[in-house]
Design a protein around this motif. Sequence first.
Motif, PDB file in Angstrom:
ATOM      1  N   LYS A 154      -8.677  34.624 -60.957  1.00  0.00           N
ATOM      2  CA  LYS A 154      -9.860  35.358 -60.504  1.00  0.00           C
ATOM      3  C   LYS A 154      -9.489  36.706 -59.899  1.00  0.00           C
ATOM      4  O   LYS A 154     -10.141  37.725 -60.169  1.00  0.00           O
ATOM      5  N   TYR A 155      -8.446  36.736 -59.086  1.00  0.00           N
ATOM      6  CA  TYR A 155      -8.061  37.987 -58.439  1.00  0.00           C
ATOM      7  C   TYR A 155      -7.470  38.980 -59.436  1.00  0.00           C
ATOM      8  O   TYR A 155      -7.685  40.193 -59.326  1.00  0.00           O
ATOM      9  N   ASN A 156      -6.709  38.483 -60.414  1.00  0.00           N
ATOM     10  CA  ASN A 156      -6.161  39.394 -61.420  1.00  0.00           C
ATOM     11  C   ASN A 156      -7.272  39.983 -62.284  1.00  0.00           C
ATOM     12  O   ASN A 156      -7.221  41.160 -62.660  1.00  0.00           O
ATOM     13  N   LYS A 157      -8.275  39.168 -62.606  1.00  0.00           N
ATOM     14  CA  LYS A 157      -9.426  39.692 -63.359  1.00  0.00           C
ATOM     15  C   LYS A 157     -10.200  40.703 -62.521  1.00  0.00           C
ATOM     16  O   LYS A 157     -10.696  41.709 -63.044  1.00  0.00           O
ATOM     17  N   ALA A 158     -10.303  40.438 -61.232  1.00  0.00           N
ATOM     18  CA  ALA A 158     -11.000  41.372 -60.342  1.00  0.00           C
ATOM     19  C   ALA A 158     -10.264  42.705 -60.265  1.00  0.00           C
ATOM     20  O   ALA A 158     -10.885  43.774 -60.275  1.00  0.00           O
ATOM     21  N   LEU A 159      -8.931  42.651 -60.218  1.00  0.00           N
ATOM     22  CA  LEU A 159      -8.141  43.881 -60.185  1.00  0.00           C
ATOM     23  C   LEU A 159      -8.265  44.668 -61.488  1.00  0.00           C
ATOM     24  O   LEU A 159      -8.222  45.894 -61.492  1.00  0.00           O
ATOM     25  N   GLY A 160      -8.433  43.951 -62.590  1.00  0.00           N
ATOM     26  CA  GLY A 160      -8.619  44.615 -63.868  1.00  0.00           C
ATOM     27  C   GLY A 160      -9.986  45.228 -64.009  1.00  0.00           C
ATOM     28  O   GLY A 160     -10.156  46.281 -64.631  1.00  0.00           O
TER      29      GLY A 160
END
Length: 285
Positions: A154-160
């Motif tokens: 979730k956090y990596n998708k948010a950063l993207g």
Amino acid sequence: MTNGAFLKVDNLGNLINQGFVLCMIAIGAAFVYAHGGMDFSIGAVSGVAQLVCGLLILQGTPLWLCILATVAVCAVGGCCTAGITLIFGVPVFIGSMCVRTSFQGILKTFCQTSEIAIDYQKYSFLNTVGLKAAILVISIAVGYYLFNYTVVGKYNKALGGNPRTAEQAGVSRRKWVFIAFLLMGICVGIASVFAFFRSGKVNSYTGSGYEFNIMMAIALGGFPMAGGEKSKISSAIIGALTVTCLENGLGVWGLDTTLISCVKGALFVVIVAISYDRSAGKLVN
């Protein structure tokens, strides 16, 4: 065009063997591409990991230590790319190219005069379709859970999707980007173990092309190369399977290896050209 040869039982077994490596790498790569990252060092790192495995086997090191060392080398390679990118603040493709060049130098140094080879028939139990299928299913299940139901995905998708908003919301970019590269390194390590025991040898070209195949799998699967909420781990896996079927099918058809690379390259250019959002300056679905 293959007159049914593509769907024969023997070739389906080859598809699983060939697709295993790419699918394993795709599972880990999904976390990196989810935040808009990439890694050009996958092939070189895998080559060095297989080199280490081969050298340890020849020295009589226990098998479990050889496998652990192979995975560890790939994990270190992923951490190096993440570290260079995060610590020095350079673009990820520069960081990964630095790691790629360094690991290629190590591989070519040890394999300059001859290849490293083992009696892979002693480890035939590691080259069975059933074992690979079981490990792949488990890896996909674990990857799917981490990607969709934990903060890692979730956090990596948010950063993207929007890095500034994500960081303002308390998401540590350094921490989660580093973890993404670490996960990818572990997946590359597992793939490298089985790739080595399938061929039983390492030369200066071992692992070559893995990074391009992953990029092509990401594009073919509809995974947005800029990352974000539209990122799906299933897209990366489907893309990996598509690339495997494409390469295998063209080979069974009788197309020369060089021409297969040309077809893959042309197809990649077409897909990127179609999916490129010129107004926003990024790749989208």
